[in-house]
Enzyme design. Structure first.
Site, PDB file in Angstrom:
ATOM      1  N   ASP A  33       0.820  -1.209   0.000  1.00 54.22           N
ATOM      2  CA  ASP A  33       0.000   0.000   0.000  1.00 54.22           C
ATOM      3  C   ASP A  33       0.854   1.260   0.000  1.00 54.22           C
ATOM      4  O   ASP A  33       2.038   1.234   0.370  1.00 54.22           O
ATOM      5  CB  ASP A  33      -0.899   0.030   1.239  1.00 54.22           C
ATOM      6  N   LYS A  55      -3.996   2.832  -2.226  1.00 52.24           N
ATOM      7  CA  LYS A  55      -5.213   3.616  -2.439  1.00 52.24           C
ATOM      8  C   LYS A  55      -5.111   4.884  -1.594  1.00 52.24           C
ATOM      9  O   LYS A  55      -4.865   4.840  -0.407  1.00 52.24           O
ATOM     10  CB  LYS A  55      -6.464   2.820  -2.044  1.00 52.24           C
ATOM     11  N   MET A 168      -9.080   9.002   8.234  1.00 55.75           N
ATOM     12  CA  MET A 168      -9.460   9.328   6.845  1.00 55.75           C
ATOM     13  C   MET A 168     -10.644  10.291   6.810  1.00 55.75           C
ATOM     14  O   MET A 168     -11.543  10.161   5.978  1.00 55.75           O
ATOM     15  CB  MET A 168      -9.797   8.043   6.080  1.00 55.75           C
TER      16      MET A 168
END
Length: 257
Positions: A33, A55, A168
Site C-alpha cells: 500500500d 489507495k 481518513m
C-alpha cells in the site's frame, strides 16, 4: 498456496513487528500500500517482485477488485503472496475481505497484526486516548464509508464523553465540526495529526469552534488523524491545568454516581 497479510504499522518503519520483517525477508512477491513506508521493501530479497497497489483519497489507484485478482494471480504464480498494508490489516484495512476472497480460491491465509495509527499517532503526538479522570474510553471511526460518506457513528460518539478518533476524515472536517457544534460542544478540544509517527509529522490543536480556520492556515492535508476530546489538548497544557481538568472530570463523575 498462501496469502500473508502484514500490518506495516502507522508510518515509522521502525514500528513494524519483528514477525512482519521475517515474513518480508522470505517474500517472493509483495503487494504493498501507499501508506506502507517504502524502506520496508528493503527487507525483501533482491529477486522479490514488488507491486504498488496503494489507495489514496482523491487519487487514481488500484481498485479493491483488482487487488483481489492480483492476490489470486500471484499466489498461483509464485505459490505465495505477501500483502503489506498500512497500520493493521483488520482496522479499516479491508484485510478480512482479502482473506475471504483468497479462501474462495483455495488460498490459505496468515495474519501478522500491525500497530494501528489510530492509537500510535496520537501517542507519539503526546495524546493518550484514555487518561484516568479524563477519558474512560475511546471510539475509532472511519471518516469515509464505502459510500464516501461520514460514518453515522460520529453523531453517536459526539454525544458521549469518550475520546473520538476519526481516520481518513480530514476532508469531512466541516461536517464533523457541524455535528459537535449542534450539540453545543464549541469548546471541545480537537487535534489533527498529519503524517503521524514520521519525521514530517505536523499537529494542529484547537477547539471545535476554531479548528477549521486553524487547519486551513496550517495547510493540513491527508493522511491525517483527528482526535476529539479533553485529552486532545494535553500536549499544549501546563501540569497545573491538566490537574485542574482531571479534578473537574472527577467531580462530574462523582455527581453522576
Amino acid at each position: 498456496m498462501k496469502l500473508t497479510l502484514i500490518g506495516a504499522g502507522p508510518g515509522d518503519p521502525d514500528l513494524i513487528t519483528l514477525k512482519g520483517i521475517k515474513a518480508l525477508q522470505k517474500a517472493r512477491v509483495v503487494l504493498y500500500d501507499s501508506l506502507a513506508h517504502p524502506s520496508l521493501l528493503d527487507y525483501c530479497p533482491e529477486d522479490c517482485v514488488k507491486i504498488l497497489v496503494g489507495k489514496r483519497f482523491g487519487k487514481t489507484s488500484c481498485g479493491q477488485d483488482d487487488i483481489n485478482d492480483l492476490i489470486v494471480e500471484k499466489a498461483r504464480q509464485y505459490g505465495e503472496v505477501v500483502r503489506l498494508k498500512g497500520g493493521d490489516s483488520f482496522i479499516f484495512g479491508r484485510g478480512y475481505e482479502e482473506i475471504l476472497f483468497a479462501a474462495e480460491h483455495g488460498i490459505e491465509s496468515e495474519v501478522i497484526p500491525g500497530i494501528s495509527s489510530s492509537y500510535a499517532a496520537p501517542a507519539l503526538a503526546g495524546i493518550p486516548l484514555t487518561s484516568r479522570g479524563m477519558s474512560e474510553s475511546f471510539w475509532v471511526i472511519t471518516g469515509t464509508t464505502k459510500h464516501h460518506e461520514l460514518s453515522k457513528d460520529v453523531q453517536l460518539a459526539a454525544q458521549s464523553t469518550a475520546t473520538v478518533v476519526i481516520l481518513m476524515g480530514l476532508h469531512k472536517l466541516q461536517e464533523i465540526v457541524s455535528i459537535y457544534s449542534q450539540l453545543g460542544k464549541f469548546d471541545e478540544s480537537i487535534s489533527i495529526i498529519q503524517n503521524g509517527t514520521l519525521e514530517n509529522q505536523k499537529v494542529v490543536t484547537g477547539k471545535i469552534g476554531n479548528i477549521v480556520p486553524l487547519s486551513q492556515v496550517s495547510e493540513m492535508a491527508s493522511p491525517a488523524i483527528i482526535v476529539i476530546g479533553k485529552v486532545a489538548a494535553l500536549p499544549d497544557l501546563s501540569y497545573g491545568k491538566v490537574r485542574e481538568l482531571m479534578q473537574d472530570s472527577q467531580s462530574v463523575n462523582g455527581l453522576a454516581n
